[in-house]
Write a protein that holds these residues in place. Structure first.
Motif, short mmCIF file in Angstrom:
data_model
loop_
_atom_site.label_atom_id
_atom_site.label_comp_id
_atom_site.label_asym_id
_atom_site.label_seq_id
_atom_site.Cartn_x
_atom_site.Cartn_y
_atom_site.Cartn_z
N SER A 238 0.85 -1.20 0.00
CA SER A 238 0.00 0.00 0.00
C SER A 238 0.88 1.25 0.00
N PRO A 239 0.56 2.24 -0.87
CA PRO A 239 1.32 3.49 -0.83
C PRO A 239 1.16 4.20 0.51
N THR A 240 2.01 5.16 0.77
CA THR A 240 1.90 5.95 1.99
C THR A 240 0.60 6.73 2.00
N HIS A 241 0.24 7.28 0.83
CA HIS A 241 -1.01 8.05 0.68
C HIS A 241 -1.69 7.63 -0.62
N GLU A 242 -3.02 7.53 -0.59
CA GLU A 242 -3.81 7.26 -1.80
C GLU A 242 -4.90 8.32 -1.93
N PRO A 243 -4.52 9.54 -2.31
CA PRO A 243 -5.50 10.63 -2.36
C PRO A 243 -6.49 10.48 -3.51
N ARG A 244 -7.68 11.01 -3.29
CA ARG A 244 -8.72 11.03 -4.33
C ARG A 244 -9.04 12.48 -4.68
N VAL A 245 -9.39 12.71 -5.91
CA VAL A 245 -9.67 14.06 -6.39
C VAL A 245 -10.78 14.71 -5.57
N SER A 246 -11.84 13.95 -5.30
CA SER A 246 -13.00 14.51 -4.61
C SER A 246 -12.67 15.01 -3.21
N ASP A 247 -11.58 14.52 -2.63
CA ASP A 247 -11.18 14.95 -1.28
C ASP A 247 -10.19 16.11 -1.29
N HIS A 248 -9.81 16.59 -2.46
CA HIS A 248 -8.76 17.61 -2.54
C HIS A 248 -9.16 18.79 -3.41
N MET A 249 -10.44 19.15 -3.34
CA MET A 249 -10.92 20.27 -4.16
C MET A 249 -10.31 21.61 -3.72
N GLU A 250 -10.10 21.77 -2.43
CA GLU A 250 -9.55 23.06 -1.97
C GLU A 250 -8.12 23.24 -2.49
N GLN A 251 -7.32 22.19 -2.43
CA GLN A 251 -5.94 22.28 -2.95
C GLN A 251 -5.94 22.55 -4.45
N ILE A 252 -6.86 21.92 -5.17
CA ILE A 252 -6.95 22.11 -6.62
C ILE A 252 -7.36 23.55 -6.94
N LYS A 253 -8.37 24.06 -6.24
CA LYS A 253 -8.81 25.44 -6.49
C LYS A 253 -7.73 26.45 -6.12
N ASP A 254 -7.01 26.18 -5.04
CA ASP A 254 -5.92 27.09 -4.64
C ASP A 254 -4.84 27.15 -5.73
#
Length: 537
Positions: free
Chosen positions: A132-148
């Protein structure tokens, strides 16, 4: 010479050799950016930050996805083996046009549909023994970072807004194309959507897409909408690893436009953005054509592991250099299955022999030694492993040569038993270290994995073990009647199905083997649907 001095000299020699090996076996990787092999040097000594583009989760993952995952899992394992502290990030795309289309077809919520296939993907990865990777981020959970990040790009005049859509202005980024060598006009062919006439340049790509009826959307400074495909990885890699990290990986098909656009976005948002090494795995092909869902010539991981052991599939995937194309074929899958059965059978035999020898030998407290042959074997094994892995992960060459020679040493005569015991222990330890780095050390006992491999072979043959035992008994009766022609015919009949009979004394046992006659593709079991193979030109 005094034995204590001799032992001290041996320790000094061992330390000198270890130091020499550390200096000699520098890890080199092929960097797509420079198109050459380079000595790997992380930005922070002792630590490695790695981001790998994951799957767009809207269906079961196919063999091409498996290859990417296994390739970078081997890299992850090897970096940890070298002693690095590794932060490994692999994303899920769970907001995308393809997901929305599939959700509309099935009547599901797009995020829920994607979540289901993310879980199925992780089941496949577990079967293939990918850590398992250290982190498995999903787009739907990172909208604030994307908008920033999009806001940063607009503020630095690299992006512009049109009717709620936000586009990246490629003309503003003079180094566009430095990874792929592609020209700006070629970006049109690589986009996932049709060219929008509102763009200032046809090569401009979407950072944010205005909301459409029936699609998931999020509020933003430019109106409700969702991210473009490329921005997600730039935002998530920066969030978890900063704008400067060591390795960015993915499939060969992502070099352009996805990774090219990532570089443009990240550098636009932060001038100091820098990835040291860009690494890409080759395609899996079917009839020498790239395997993909869009072409309909793919097999899912699940379809293959129903009939072949996941460790056989993993062996197949690493039995070619990760950057080379890998052509799918039943012949190679059968060969991979046969190879892993031999490895685990040999290791089981070694364990059985050790158990017997240890039971027969009294524990007299004498220091254990290993034979000169075993010392030479281990030295060659370590040397070949280090040289090949250090050369851009040349996994295809590891499970040959010294590795196979090491497996053959189990046949040593039972003389000087204590010497043999320690020699076998040390050889087994070295072999299992290599299997662990390659992700081929089974999570269960060798006996269990051998039974699993035999069960898969029976599935492919369309038999159950009782069928084989019945045929063995019938053949024994035929042999008693001295009808050896018929006996050979019965043996050949089973061998054509991938079942080998071996006469051991008065007993006949069976094991899987490569069938004499090969099918051109996976033969579905009753009721199982398999996508058709494309016609050969």
């Amino acid at each position: 010479m005094d034995p204590s001095k001799q032992e001290t000299n041996q320790k000094k020699a061992s330390k000198t050799m270890a130091k020499k090996e550390t200096q000699e076996f520098q890890f080199v990787v092929y960097n797509t950016m420079t198109q050459q092999k380079e000595v790997f040097k992380p930005k922070t000594p002792g630590k490695v930050c790695m981001y790998v583009c994951g799957v767009t989760a809207y269906d079961f993952s196919h063999l091409g996805h498996a290859r990417a995952a296994v390739s970078f899992d081997v890299l992850y394992r090897y970096l940890k083996h070298l002693g690095y502290e590794v932060t490994y990030v692999r994303n899920f795309t769970d907001v995308d046009d393809k997901i929305i289309r599939r959700a509309n077809e099935t009547g599901e919520d797009p995020i829920s549909l994607s979540d289901r296939y993310c879980k199925e993907y992780n089941i496949d990865m577990s079967d293939l023994q990918c850590l398992s990777p250290t982190h498995e981020p999903r787009v739907s959970d990172h909208m604030e970072q994307i908008k920033d990040m999009i806001t940063q790009i607009i503020n630095k005049d690299f992006g512009y807004v049109v009717d709620g859509d936000v586009f990246f202005a490629v003309d503003k980024f003079p180094n566009y194309g430095k990874l792929s060598g592609q020209k700006l006009e070629n970006n049109r062919a690589g986009e996932r959507v049709a060219v929008d006439s509102r763009k200032r340049n046809p090569s401009d790509f979407a950072l944010w897409k205005a909301a459409k009826p029936g699609e998931p959307s999020w509020d933003s400074p430019w109106g409700p909408g969702r991210p473009g495909w490329h921005i997600e990885c730039s935002a998530m890699s920066a969030h978890y690893l900063s704008f400067k990290f060591d390795i960015h990986g993915g499939g060969l098909d992502l070099i352009f436009p996805h990774h090219e656009n990532e570089i443009a976005q990240s550098c636009a948002a932060c001038e100091e953005s820098d990835v040291s090494y860009w690494m890409h795995n080759g395609h899996v092909t079917n009839n020498n054509e790239k395997m993909s869902k869009s072409l309909g010539n793919f097999f899912t991981i699940r379809q293959i592991t129903e009939r072949y052991h996941p460790l056989a599939l993993r062996y197949f995937l690493i039995n070619a250099h990760y950057r080379s194309p890998l052509n799918y074929s039943i012949v190679q899958l059968e060969g991979a299955s046969d190879a892993v059965f031999y490895i685990y059978q040999t290791l089981k035999d070694c364990q059985d022999a050790l158990l017997q020898l240890q039971e027969e030998m009294p524990n007299d407290g004498k220091p254990a030694r290993i034979s000169p042959d075993a010392k030479e074997c281990i030295s060659k094994l370590r040397n070949e492993f280090q040289v090949k892995m250090a050369d851009d992960l040349s996994t295809s060459l590891i499970l040959t040569g010294a590795f196979l020679e090491a497996l053959k040493l189990k046949k040593q005569q039972k003389q000087q038993r204590l010497l043999v015991i320690q020699s076998l222990k040390e050889i087994e330890k070295e072999v299992t270290k290599i299997l662990d780095v390659l992700g081929l050390q089974p999570p269960c006992s060798y006996n269990e994995v051998l039974l699993q491999l035999k069960e898969k072979a029976l599935t492919r043959a369309g038999l159950v073990e009782d069928d084989v035992i019945r045929l063995i008994n019938q053949r024994a009766e035929v042999r008693r009647n001295k009808d050896f022609l018929k006996s050979d015919q019965m043996r050949a009949h089973l061998q054509a199905k991938g079942i080998a009979l071996m006469d051991v004394g008065t007993e006949t046992i069976w094991r899987p083997c490569v069938p004499v006659q090969q099918e051109s593709g996976i033969v579905p079991s009753e009721g199982q649907k398999v996508p058709p193979k494309p016609e050969t030109a």
